[in-house]
Write an enzyme that holds these catalytic residues in place. Sequence first.
Site, PDB file in Angstrom:
ATOM      1  N   CYS A   1      91.427  55.886  36.284  1.00 49.70           N
ATOM      2  CA  CYS A   1      89.910  56.780  36.285  1.00 49.70           C
ATOM      3  C   CYS A   1      89.113  56.166  37.610  1.00 49.70           C
ATOM      4  CB  CYS A   1      89.037  56.173  35.071  1.00 49.70           C
ATOM      5  SG  CYS A   1      87.482  56.540  35.050  1.00 49.70           S
TER       6      CYS A   1
ATOM      7  N   SER B   1      81.669  62.695  36.918  1.00 50.59           N
ATOM      8  CA  SER B   1      80.643  62.520  35.984  1.00 50.59           C
ATOM      9  C   SER B   1      79.671  61.336  36.601  1.00 50.59           C
ATOM     10  CB  SER B   1      81.251  61.847  34.509  1.00 50.59           C
ATOM     11  OG  SER B   1      81.947  60.512  34.866  1.00 50.59           O
TER      12      SER B   1
ATOM     13  N   HIS C   1      86.354  55.481  38.315  1.00 52.92           N
ATOM     14  CA  HIS C   1      85.510  54.319  38.280  1.00 52.92           C
ATOM     15  C   HIS C   1      86.274  52.835  38.303  1.00 52.92           C
ATOM     16  CE1 HIS C   1      82.581  57.422  36.510  1.00 52.92           C
ATOM     17  NE2 HIS C   1      81.655  56.463  36.615  1.00 52.92           N
TER      18      HIS C   1
ATOM     19  N   CYS D   1      87.854  63.123  39.476  1.00 51.59           N
ATOM     20  CA  CYS D   1      87.651  62.510  37.915  1.00 51.59           C
ATOM     21  C   CYS D   1      88.965  62.761  37.284  1.00 51.59           C
ATOM     22  CB  CYS D   1      86.523  63.253  37.356  1.00 51.59           C
ATOM     23  SG  CYS D   1      86.356  63.025  35.547  1.00 51.59           S
TER      24      CYS D   1
HETATM   25  N1  DGL Z   1      85.325  58.923  36.655  1.00 49.24           N
HETATM   26  C1  DGL Z   1      86.158  59.732  35.378  1.00 49.24           C
HETATM   27  C2  DGL Z   1      87.621  59.680  35.415  1.00 49.24           C
HETATM   28  O1  DGL Z   1      88.090  59.565  36.537  1.00 49.24           O
HETATM   29  C3  DGL Z   1      85.562  59.738  34.153  1.00 49.24           C
HETATM   30  C4  DGL Z   1      84.618  58.607  33.582  1.00 49.24           C
HETATM   31  C5  DGL Z   1      83.948  59.204  32.428  1.00 49.24           C
HETATM   32  O2  DGL Z   1      82.900  60.038  32.613  1.00 49.24           O
HETATM   33  O3  DGL Z   1      84.220  58.834  31.318  1.00 49.24           O
HETATM   34  O4  DGL Z   1      88.149  59.974  34.434  1.00 49.24           O
END
Ligand code: DGL
Length: 290
Positions: free
Chosen positions: A196, A20, A198, A82
């Site tokens: 995640c 994302s 991020h 993701c």
């Molecule tokens: N980086 C993403 C993940 O690994 C999603 C973050 C998001 O857009 O909520 O789940």
Amino acid sequence: MNCQPNAPAIPDLPVGIFDSGVGGLTVASAIRRRLPDETLLYLGDLARMPYGTKSPQTVARYAVNAADFLVRRGIKALVVACNTASALALEAIAARHPDLPVIGVVEAGAAGAARGSAAGRIVVAATEGTCRSGAYERAIARRRPGASVVCVPCPLFVALAEDGLTDGPIVEAVARHYLGAALDPAAAADCLVLGCTHFPLLAPALARVAGPGVRLVDCAEATADLLAAALAGPLAARPGAAGGLTLVATDAPDRFARIAQRLFPALAGLPPVELADLGRPPAPAAAPAA
Ligand code: DGL
């Protein structure tokens, strides 16, 4: 894969990667280190971020749309960088592109947890969508039956990372808010999965909140290993090929470039981020009959 006449030979095609936003660059960075000859085409779906708070149906539509876009551009393999999209859409993407190696990140994260947890007391920090899917619980149970797995949704971590706010008292306070109970010494957790892509950007603050007895695990290196295995043989870039990274975003390309370069200084000097229109996502599935 691209089979047009005059199309680049398959080893010269890029590996498609999407998330994302900037989070998937944690995976792209590991892939660059592991496979420096490969060219990477990275899509950040900023127009529709965050994925983690959306319904499973919407995440699946967006993820399929992002994958289809990369396939139309011409790729030889796809990494779904993701966790939310991997948990909710990996099978749908693989079914649409049966000839393409499609690699998700949940299996890699689960394998790291199963290996890295001494006592099998595992906390997964992830998005709401990933936690609701139960994907980590299932993937860890396959490798480590009997392990205790608690998945904790931490949606604000995504916003913090996308804002470039990756360390300091605000990040620690948010981490304590979400993870304090699961990481309380009484719960005896010994492994925190950054479920995640991020979240590795917040790793120093998360490690302080987790304390020294808790091992942090993320999916980036293990995903790069899975990709290396998938590309071994005729799909691999020619040794000594220049490699490279192209960044594409569905919105705010300048902001994406700024944050990406702040968080990943090695990306300085890349060409500007391209703005992409993915076209319409597939129609929502019909509501189940009452
Ligand atoms: N980086 C993403 C993940 O690994 C999603 C973050 C998001 O857009 O909520 O789940």
